[in-house]
Design a protein around this motif. Sequence first.
Motif, PDB file in Angstrom:
ATOM      1  N   GLY A 236      -2.011  -0.563 -13.374  1.00 33.75           N
ATOM      2  CA  GLY A 236      -1.321   0.265 -14.369  1.00 33.75           C
ATOM      3  C   GLY A 236      -0.453   1.331 -13.736  1.00 33.75           C
ATOM      4  N   LEU A 237      -0.966   1.982 -12.674  1.00 32.85           N
ATOM      5  CA  LEU A 237      -0.176   3.002 -11.985  1.00 32.85           C
ATOM      6  C   LEU A 237       1.080   2.401 -11.361  1.00 32.85           C
ATOM      7  CD1 LEU A 237      -3.020   5.046 -10.258  1.00 32.85           C
ATOM      8  CD2 LEU A 237      -1.484   5.884 -12.047  1.00 32.85           C
ATOM      9  N   LEU A 238       0.923   1.229 -10.743  1.00 26.70           N
ATOM     10  CA  LEU A 238       2.085   0.588 -10.119  1.00 26.70           C
ATOM     11  C   LEU A 238       3.117   0.175 -11.155  1.00 26.70           C
ATOM     12  CD1 LEU A 238       0.225  -1.615  -7.472  1.00 26.70           C
ATOM     13  CD2 LEU A 238       1.628   0.388  -7.015  1.00 26.70           C
ATOM     14  N   ALA A 239       2.644  -0.371 -12.293  1.00 29.38           N
ATOM     15  CA  ALA A 239       3.584  -0.783 -13.335  1.00 29.38           C
ATOM     16  C   ALA A 239       4.312   0.415 -13.928  1.00 29.38           C
ATOM     17  CB  ALA A 239       2.840  -1.553 -14.429  1.00 29.38           C
ATOM     18  N   ALA A 240       3.544   1.484 -14.235  1.00 32.85           N
ATOM     19  CA  ALA A 240       4.180   2.679 -14.802  1.00 32.85           C
ATOM     20  C   ALA A 240       5.146   3.306 -13.816  1.00 32.85           C
ATOM     21  CB  ALA A 240       3.106   3.687 -15.211  1.00 32.85           C
ATOM     22  N   GLY A 241       4.746   3.358 -12.544  1.00 31.54           N
ATOM     23  CA  GLY A 241       5.639   3.923 -11.530  1.00 31.54           C
ATOM     24  C   GLY A 241       6.922   3.143 -11.398  1.00 31.54           C
ATOM     25  N   SER A 242       6.824   1.796 -11.484  1.00 32.87           N
ATOM     26  CA  SER A 242       8.032   0.968 -11.380  1.00 32.87           C
ATOM     27  C   SER A 242       8.974   1.232 -12.547  1.00 32.87           C
ATOM     28  CB  SER A 242       7.644  -0.518 -11.338  1.00 32.87           C
ATOM     29  OG  SER A 242       6.823  -0.796 -10.214  1.00 32.87           O
ATOM     30  N   VAL A 243       8.404   1.328 -13.755  1.00 36.32           N
ATOM     31  CA  VAL A 243       9.242   1.550 -14.947  1.00 36.32           C
ATOM     32  C   VAL A 243       9.923   2.914 -14.890  1.00 36.32           C
ATOM     33  CG1 VAL A 243       9.191   1.840 -17.445  1.00 36.32           C
ATOM     34  CG2 VAL A 243       7.906  -0.019 -16.395  1.00 36.32           C
ATOM     35  N   VAL A 244       9.145   3.953 -14.556  1.00 33.29           N
ATOM     36  CA  VAL A 244       9.717   5.310 -14.536  1.00 33.29           C
ATOM     37  C   VAL A 244      10.740   5.440 -13.412  1.00 33.29           C
ATOM     38  CG1 VAL A 244       9.174   7.760 -14.266  1.00 33.29           C
ATOM     39  CG2 VAL A 244       7.633   6.280 -15.564  1.00 33.29           C
ATOM     40  N   THR A 245      10.458   4.825 -12.259  1.00 33.10           N
ATOM     41  CA  THR A 245      11.425   4.868 -11.155  1.00 33.10           C
ATOM     42  C   THR A 245      12.715   4.160 -11.538  1.00 33.10           C
ATOM     43  OG1 THR A 245       9.631   4.921  -9.543  1.00 33.10           O
ATOM     44  CG2 THR A 245      11.797   4.291  -8.743  1.00 33.10           C
TER      45      THR A 245
ATOM     46  N   ALA B 146       5.682   9.247  -7.496  1.00 33.14           N
ATOM     47  CA  ALA B 146       4.310   9.751  -7.443  1.00 33.14           C
ATOM     48  C   ALA B 146       3.330   8.729  -8.016  1.00 33.14           C
ATOM     49  CB  ALA B 146       4.222  11.071  -8.201  1.00 33.14           C
ATOM     50  N   LEU B 147       3.709   8.102  -9.139  1.00 33.33           N
ATOM     51  CA  LEU B 147       2.850   7.077  -9.723  1.00 33.33           C
ATOM     52  C   LEU B 147       2.688   5.882  -8.783  1.00 33.33           C
ATOM     53  CD1 LEU B 147       4.116   7.157 -13.419  1.00 33.33           C
ATOM     54  CD2 LEU B 147       1.916   7.961 -12.577  1.00 33.33           C
ATOM     55  N   LEU B 148       3.793   5.467  -8.161  1.00 32.61           N
ATOM     56  CA  LEU B 148       3.713   4.344  -7.229  1.00 32.61           C
ATOM     57  C   LEU B 148       2.801   4.662  -6.049  1.00 32.61           C
ATOM     58  CD1 LEU B 148       7.437   3.167  -7.177  1.00 32.61           C
ATOM     59  CD2 LEU B 148       5.490   1.898  -8.082  1.00 32.61           C
ATOM     60  N   VAL B 149       2.936   5.864  -5.493  1.00 32.60           N
ATOM     61  CA  VAL B 149       2.093   6.245  -4.363  1.00 32.60           C
ATOM     62  C   VAL B 149       0.621   6.260  -4.771  1.00 32.60           C
ATOM     63  CG1 VAL B 149       1.521   8.147  -2.806  1.00 32.60           C
ATOM     64  CG2 VAL B 149       3.905   7.521  -3.192  1.00 32.60           C
ATOM     65  N   ALA B 150       0.330   6.813  -5.971  1.00 31.22           N
ATOM     66  CA  ALA B 150      -1.051   6.842  -6.449  1.00 31.22           C
ATOM     67  C   ALA B 150      -1.590   5.425  -6.630  1.00 31.22           C
ATOM     68  CB  ALA B 150      -1.129   7.621  -7.758  1.00 31.22           C
ATOM     69  N   GLY B 151      -0.746   4.544  -7.180  1.00 31.08           N
ATOM     70  CA  GLY B 151      -1.174   3.160  -7.371  1.00 31.08           C
ATOM     71  C   GLY B 151      -1.434   2.456  -6.047  1.00 31.08           C
TER      72      GLY B 151
END
Length: 230
Positions: free
Chosen positions: A142-151, A200-205
């Motif tokens: 979920g973190l990786l998906a959200a990070g990709s979308v926001v980025t 930040a979301l991608l790094v957390a994921g």
Amino acid sequence: MLAAWLLAGPAEPGEFEDLRAQAHFDRGAKLWKAGDYEGADAEMAAAAAIETRPVLRYAQGQIARELGDCERALEYYQEFLETTEPNTRAREEVLMNMARCQATMPVAPEPTAPTPKPITEPPPDQPPPDQRSPRVDRAAVGLLAAGSVVTAAGIGLGIAAGLDFRSADEAALLDDFDRHRRQSRIELGMGIAAGSVGVALLVAGIVRWVRHPPGRPLDARARPLGPLRF
């Protein structure tokens, strides 16, 4: 602003002392507005052969840049800077256009050392594969998906800011120039904010995925951190 002089049509009365140069400039401005940059370039050159003015050098630089001839555009811009007063808005615009041209001009590549051949080592002994289906950490996904979308949204806003910046550069009126510049700054700020959150979301994921790879129990504690785990 000199862009408005060019795009608005004929030059101000008395801009040129020779009426023939004035006529060539006016025809070149109309061709510029119609998108015929080669015809506009020819008319501006004809005007320059009769009489040279700062507004004419600016126009020739803009047209040469549109034609992709940045080397010639830089020469016209430099002549314009040498014949205008310092600290004017038009000079700032010309300096930005010169920077754009210089950024697109090819740079000779630096010689690189030959890449050494990698040293191959025998593969380590692999443990027997786990026959069970690997467990996937949904939080990491979920973190990786959200990070990709926001980025991606941040990148899109950055692209939109660049397009508005270009529209400001090509604006015919000063109000349009200010509106596009203001909108470009807003989009750029939003893009930077979205990009920062996305990264930040991608790094957390990625961190969570590394600490809880597929197949590893989610309650396993990382060593030597003991009970401290992400």
